[in-house]
Design a protein around this motif. Structure first.
Motif, PDB file in Angstrom:
ATOM      1  N   ILE A   1     -13.941 -10.256 -28.264  1.00  0.00           N
ATOM      2  CA  ILE A   1     -14.424 -11.440 -28.000  1.00  0.00           C
ATOM      3  C   ILE A   1     -13.775 -12.061 -26.647  1.00  0.00           C
ATOM      4  CG2 ILE A   1     -13.750 -13.749 -29.163  1.00  0.00           C
ATOM      5  CD1 ILE A   1     -13.952 -12.221 -31.792  1.00  0.00           C
ATOM      6  N   ALA A   2     -12.699 -11.748 -26.255  1.00  0.00           N
ATOM      7  CA  ALA A   2     -12.153 -12.321 -25.240  1.00  0.00           C
ATOM      8  C   ALA A   2     -13.119 -11.975 -23.991  1.00  0.00           C
ATOM      9  CB  ALA A   2     -10.838 -11.791 -24.878  1.00  0.00           C
ATOM     10  N   SER A   3     -13.553 -11.026 -23.925  1.00  0.00           N
ATOM     11  CA  SER A   3     -14.532 -10.215 -22.745  1.00  0.00           C
ATOM     12  C   SER A   3     -15.696 -11.283 -22.913  1.00  0.00           C
ATOM     13  CB  SER A   3     -14.805  -8.861 -23.008  1.00  0.00           C
ATOM     14  OG  SER A   3     -13.604  -8.107 -22.814  1.00  0.00           O
ATOM     15  N   ALA A   4     -16.506 -11.324 -24.168  1.00  0.00           N
ATOM     16  CA  ALA A   4     -17.626 -11.947 -24.329  1.00  0.00           C
ATOM     17  C   ALA A   4     -17.484 -13.436 -23.634  1.00  0.00           C
ATOM     18  CB  ALA A   4     -17.973 -11.957 -25.762  1.00  0.00           C
ATOM     19  N   VAL A   5     -16.253 -14.114 -23.915  1.00  0.00           N
ATOM     20  CA  VAL A   5     -15.959 -15.492 -23.582  1.00  0.00           C
ATOM     21  C   VAL A   5     -16.007 -15.495 -22.071  1.00  0.00           C
ATOM     22  CG1 VAL A   5     -14.386 -17.450 -23.533  1.00  0.00           C
ATOM     23  CG2 VAL A   5     -14.954 -16.188 -25.840  1.00  0.00           C
ATOM     24  N   VAL A   6     -15.464 -14.582 -21.582  1.00  0.00           N
ATOM     25  CA  VAL A   6     -15.296 -14.492 -19.970  1.00  0.00           C
ATOM     26  C   VAL A   6     -16.526 -14.253 -19.519  1.00  0.00           C
ATOM     27  CG1 VAL A   6     -14.267 -13.091 -18.010  1.00  0.00           C
ATOM     28  CG2 VAL A   6     -12.951 -13.902 -19.874  1.00  0.00           C
TER      29      VAL A   6
ATOM     30  N   LEU B   1     -19.491 -15.097 -20.662  1.00  0.00           N
ATOM     31  CA  LEU B   1     -20.415 -16.452 -20.997  1.00  0.00           C
ATOM     32  C   LEU B   1     -20.009 -17.186 -20.158  1.00  0.00           C
ATOM     33  CD1 LEU B   1     -20.614 -16.278 -24.927  1.00  0.00           C
ATOM     34  CD2 LEU B   1     -22.409 -16.099 -23.362  1.00  0.00           C
ATOM     35  N   ALA B   2     -18.574 -17.735 -19.958  1.00  0.00           N
ATOM     36  CA  ALA B   2     -18.242 -18.631 -18.985  1.00  0.00           C
ATOM     37  C   ALA B   2     -18.592 -18.437 -17.765  1.00  0.00           C
ATOM     38  CB  ALA B   2     -16.431 -18.731 -19.085  1.00  0.00           C
ATOM     39  N   LEU B   3     -18.539 -17.186 -16.990  1.00  0.00           N
ATOM     40  CA  LEU B   3     -18.910 -16.821 -15.792  1.00  0.00           C
ATOM     41  C   LEU B   3     -20.605 -17.181 -15.489  1.00  0.00           C
ATOM     42  CD1 LEU B   3     -17.032 -13.505 -14.764  1.00  0.00           C
ATOM     43  CD2 LEU B   3     -16.748 -15.942 -13.676  1.00  0.00           C
ATOM     44  N   ALA B   4     -21.307 -16.862 -16.641  1.00  0.00           N
ATOM     45  CA  ALA B   4     -22.738 -16.999 -16.758  1.00  0.00           C
ATOM     46  C   ALA B   4     -22.959 -18.407 -16.618  1.00  0.00           C
ATOM     47  CB  ALA B   4     -23.467 -16.460 -17.852  1.00  0.00           C
ATOM     48  N   LEU B   5     -22.273 -19.459 -17.405  1.00  0.00           N
ATOM     49  CA  LEU B   5     -22.325 -20.798 -17.646  1.00  0.00           C
ATOM     50  C   LEU B   5     -22.086 -21.406 -16.012  1.00  0.00           C
ATOM     51  CD1 LEU B   5     -21.175 -21.456 -21.342  1.00  0.00           C
ATOM     52  CD2 LEU B   5     -23.622 -21.687 -20.312  1.00  0.00           C
ATOM     53  N   ALA B   6     -20.865 -20.984 -15.598  1.00  0.00           N
ATOM     54  CA  ALA B   6     -20.641 -21.362 -14.355  1.00  0.00           C
ATOM     55  C   ALA B   6     -21.570 -21.122 -12.787  1.00  0.00           C
ATOM     56  CB  ALA B   6     -19.146 -20.939 -13.868  1.00  0.00           C
ATOM     57  N   VAL B   7     -22.294 -19.947 -13.206  1.00  0.00           N
ATOM     58  CA  VAL B   7     -23.183 -19.541 -12.145  1.00  0.00           C
ATOM     59  C   VAL B   7     -24.568 -20.511 -12.486  1.00  0.00           C
ATOM     60  CG1 VAL B   7     -24.965 -17.864 -11.462  1.00  0.00           C
ATOM     61  CG2 VAL B   7     -22.557 -17.432 -11.807  1.00  0.00           C
ATOM     62  N   ARG B   8     -24.934 -20.877 -13.594  1.00  0.00           N
ATOM     63  CA  ARG B   8     -26.075 -21.700 -14.029  1.00  0.00           C
ATOM     64  C   ARG B   8     -25.805 -22.899 -13.786  1.00  0.00           C
ATOM     65  NH1 ARG B   8     -29.399 -21.908 -19.629  1.00  0.00           N
ATOM     66  NH2 ARG B   8     -30.723 -23.538 -19.254  1.00  0.00           N
TER      67      ARG B   8
END
Length: 141
Positions: A19-24, A26-33
């Motif tokens: 779950i922690a890896s998925a959150v990281v 997702l956070a990176l992808a959202l930041a890029v987007r």
């Protein structure tokens, strides 16, 4: 593999890093987007001459996203993971699937993510394929 139920604490110990890896991811992808791809000012800055150095990598991200590259890569790695049983391919398929879902490739990326997760669950459960000791099909009484 035992049939004993797993305790909540043991289950959380297994799931927490995933779950922690998925959150990281997702956070990176959202930041890029939302910080790199979508801002209008960044797109306008990349149209100027000479373009800033970061426009090349940004344009590459946009081209891959428009072409469905994240979803295709996720799907490809997940299929390879299912065929070979190699766990790192399944992890890569999941990462690219999460990345692709956020970066405009929801269809293929979601399917690649699902197949990657299925391979990971099979690997975590110690299931590699049909058990030769267990009869296949329905048992006749």
């Amino acid at each position: 593999m035992s049939d004993a139920p797993i305790s909540r604490r043991a289950l959380l110990a297994v799931i927490r890093p995933w779950i922690a890896s998925a959150v990281v991811v997702l956070a990176l992808a959202l930041a890029v987007r939302f910080l790199v791809i979508e801002p209008r000012g960044i797109g306008i800055a990349c149209l100027g001459e000479p373009a800033p150095w970061w426009c090349g990598p940004r344009d590459l991200l946009v081209v891959i996203s428009r072409g469905g590259g994240w979803g295709v890569a996720s799907l490809g790695f997940s299929i390879l993971a299912l065929i070979t049983g190699w766990r790192p391919l399944a992890v890569l398929a999941c990462v690219l699937g999460l990345w692709g879902v956020v970066l405009y490739n929801a269809g293929a990326a979601a399917f690649g993510l699902l197949l990657g997760l299925l391979r990971l669950v099979r690997a975590d459960a110690g299931i590699s394929g049909p058990d030769p000791q267990r009869p296949q099909g329905r048992q006749q009484g």
